[in-house]
Scaffold this active site. Structure first.
Site, PDB file in Angstrom:
ATOM      1  N   ASP A   1       6.437  24.925  37.050  1.00 42.34           N
ATOM      2  CA  ASP A   1       6.693  25.773  38.224  1.00 42.34           C
ATOM      3  C   ASP A   1       6.298  27.213  37.919  1.00 42.34           C
ATOM      4  OD1 ASP A   1       7.584  26.761  40.617  1.00 42.34           O
ATOM      5  OD2 ASP A   1       9.601  25.955  40.453  1.00 42.34           O
ATOM      6  N   ASP A   2       5.215  27.680  38.525  1.00 45.88           N
ATOM      7  CA  ASP A   2       4.741  29.064  38.354  1.00 45.88           C
ATOM      8  C   ASP A   2       4.108  29.322  36.988  1.00 45.88           C
ATOM      9  OD1 ASP A   2       5.856  29.475  40.837  1.00 45.88           O
ATOM     10  OD2 ASP A   2       7.250  31.040  40.225  1.00 45.88           O
TER      11      ASP A   2
ATOM     12  N   ASP B   1       2.195  24.220  39.806  1.00 43.57           N
ATOM     13  CA  ASP B   1       2.025  24.348  41.252  1.00 43.57           C
ATOM     14  C   ASP B   1       1.318  25.637  41.664  1.00 43.57           C
ATOM     15  OD1 ASP B   1       4.116  26.054  40.644  1.00 43.57           O
ATOM     16  OD2 ASP B   1       5.551  25.150  42.035  1.00 43.57           O
ATOM     17  N   ASN B   2       1.371  26.666  40.833  1.00 42.53           N
ATOM     18  CA  ASN B   2       0.625  27.905  41.093  1.00 42.53           C
ATOM     19  C   ASN B   2       0.685  28.773  39.850  1.00 42.53           C
ATOM     20  OD1 ASN B   2       3.421  28.243  42.984  1.00 42.53           O
ATOM     21  ND2 ASN B   2       3.105  29.831  41.443  1.00 42.53           N
TER      22      ASN B   2
ATOM     23  N   CYS C   1       4.954  27.834  45.885  1.00 43.55           N
ATOM     24  CA  CYS C   1       5.443  26.519  45.472  1.00 43.55           C
ATOM     25  C   CYS C   1       5.323  25.428  46.532  1.00 43.55           C
ATOM     26  CB  CYS C   1       6.898  26.632  45.033  1.00 43.55           C
ATOM     27  SG  CYS C   1       7.167  27.774  43.654  1.00 43.55           S
TER      28      CYS C   1
END
Length: 498
Positions: free
Chosen positions: A29-30, A294-295, A65
């Site tokens: 996540d991130d 996700d990013n 997200c």
């Protein structure tokens, strides 16, 4: 004789069933790749990278997200699945999403006989009261351990197949690791499986496991050439004061940077344990293992504080590593790929038909040619009521500004008209980006990444009008494209316009 033929038929089908590959997808996540986000991941590099393929041009459809995760699950661009931001009214686990949720790579594999398992963060609004609560189990998952809401490390609720379970003191990444290992240990060769593990790291609040606290106490934020510069030629949100950030903010950026790395160490341990469990259970040779995020993330670039939501490489470029049966080992692959490609890739590797509504294309894991591709990046800015602190000097313009806090030196991180679409164009001799903003200025930005990897010079007013026209035209067409063929071939290649 007839009985003998029937016996051969059933034996052959049983063997074919056993040979169907398993899949393990680990989704952080991130996690950036541009600012060294993979540096702490020694096990990921050893057990996946050196045993498979590292994709060096891997991007997401949206630098936030929920839209990105919706794209990964469905293989669809944001304008087609319509999850445009992290809010319920923006489609994040709203009613529209629940229609698309019926056709993800998980539902397709499950219908084909796969056992499926999910543990960790799903979509940001999943499990909230407004979205139906944790009693809802998304379709496609035989076993479900979904996190309620957004990423946290402690004090969270997991939906255990629809039964909410609250935990205060169990570190979430470690819980996901244990669930994953246990799941593998309970699998048999009678059925192929798909497992998705989605830990919270390195998402805010950047809480490392106690054993990893201060592991990177001497590490400081990357001072890239675009770090804390005055972004004079970029869209209005980046030009917004304070620019540059005051010196008082810099220690905070260092702390965020090292804490993010520390949270990732537990993920790296999880990967080693998952690989070990696959090997112990004799699944490893027949399992595709995928690691991605996700990013991306920025920390201080262009005088922004720490967040995502921007069209620059820090925010849209992510790690992607894949190992599995028949793949080359320890190779880098430059072909441009998007997270919408993962769903059709998994479906194809499973030997199944890809639905026509999928916008992504299967990654050719055996091809090392860069090829040419125009990839669409979409972001729809989200203003939030109450997210402009009263101590900040900005007028609250009908909820337009968002995430403006004193701890950010009142530098706002988002706004409703921080809305844009970009073409990320990559080929053997082309490495460019063109962005158009839906703001009061109709602002546009263009960068030649090959010569300007830190996107310091906006060249949009210095290129031939025909080139600018071509990018604008292809961007317009891609914003309405649907299906892999239409989204892959919206216009003739750039070289053909001269």
């Amino acid at each position: 004789m007839l009985q003998y033929l029937f016996l051969i038929f059933f034996v052959n089908n049983a063997v074919a069933e056993l040979k169907r590959p398993n899949f393990v997808l680990i989704l952080t996540d991130d996690q950036d790749v541009v600012l060294g986000g993979m540096d702490p991941m020694k096990n990921v590099q050893r057990f996946i990278g050196k045993e498979g393929i590292t994709f060096t041009n891997s991007y997401v459809t949206s630098p936030i997200c929920c839209p990105s995760r919706a794209s990964l699950l469905t293989g669809m661009y944001v304008h087609n699945h319509k999850t445009v931001n992290n809010s319920l009214h923006g489609g994040c686990y709203g009613e529209n999403w629940k229609d698309h949720e019926k056709q993800t790579f998980a539902t397709i594999l499950q219908e084909a006989g796969y056992d499926t398992f999910y543990a960790g963060k799903y979509l940001n609004q999943y499990g909230t009261k407004e979205a139906g609560g944790p009693e809802v189990v998304p379709p496609g998952w035989t076993e479900w351990r979904g996190l309620v809401g957004n990423s946290v490390y402690y004090n969270y609720t997991l939906s255990n197949n629809g039964v909410p379970t609250f935990s205060t003191d169990s570190y979430l990444t470690d819980v996901i690791r244990e669930l994953g290992v246990s799941y593998i240990e309970n699998q048999t060769e009678s059925k192929p499986f798909l497992m998705v593990l989605a830990p919270p790291a390195p998402h805010q609040p950047f809480t490392p496991a106690p054993r990893h606290k201060d592991a990177f106490s001497n590490v400081t934020v990357v001072k890239s050439p675009n770090f804390n510069i005055i972004a004079e030629d970029k869209h209005w949100l980046l030009r917004m004061p304070p620019s540059p950030l005051p010196d008082v903010m810099l220690p905070e950026l260092d702390q965020v940077y090292r804490s993010r790395w520390e949270t990732l160490l537990s993920v790296d341990e999880m990967v080693a344990d998952i690989i070990g469990a696959l090997e112990t259970q004799a699944f490893l040779d027949n399992t595709y293992v995928v690691f991605t995020s996700d990013n991306g993330y920025h920390i201080g670039q262009n005088s922004q504080v720490y967040d995502k939501r921007q069209p620059y490489e820090t925010d849209i470029k992510v790690p992607l590593l894949i190992k599995g049966p028949g793949l080359k080992k320890n190779v880098e692959n430059r072909q441009p790929v998007l997270n919408i490609d993962l769903a059709p890739t998994i479906i194809k590797l499973a030997g199944l038909d890809i639905p026509n509504n999928v916008d992504g294309r299967p990654i050719d894991v055996h091809n090392e040619d860069i090829g040419e591709r125009n990839m669409l990046i979409e972001y729809y800015g989200e203003g939030k009521d109450g997210s402009v602190d009263k101590e900040c000097p900005w007028k609250y313009d009908s909820g337009n500004l968002a995430q403006c806090y004193p701890q950010y030196s009142c530098k706002c991180q988002d706004a409703k008209n921080n809305t844009y679409a970009c073409i990320r164009h990559i080929a053997e001799r082309i490495d460019k980006k063109y962005c158009l903003f839906a703001d009061n200025e109709n602002f546009s930005e263009m960068y030649n990444i090959a010569d300007d990897p830190y996107e310091l010079e906006n060249i949009v007013n210095h290129v031939f009008p025909a080139v600018k026209y071509w990018y604008r035209e292809i961007l317009t067409r891609m914003l309405t494209c649907s299906g892999a063929h239409n989204c892959d071939h919206p216009l003739e290649p750039l070289i053909n316009i001269f």
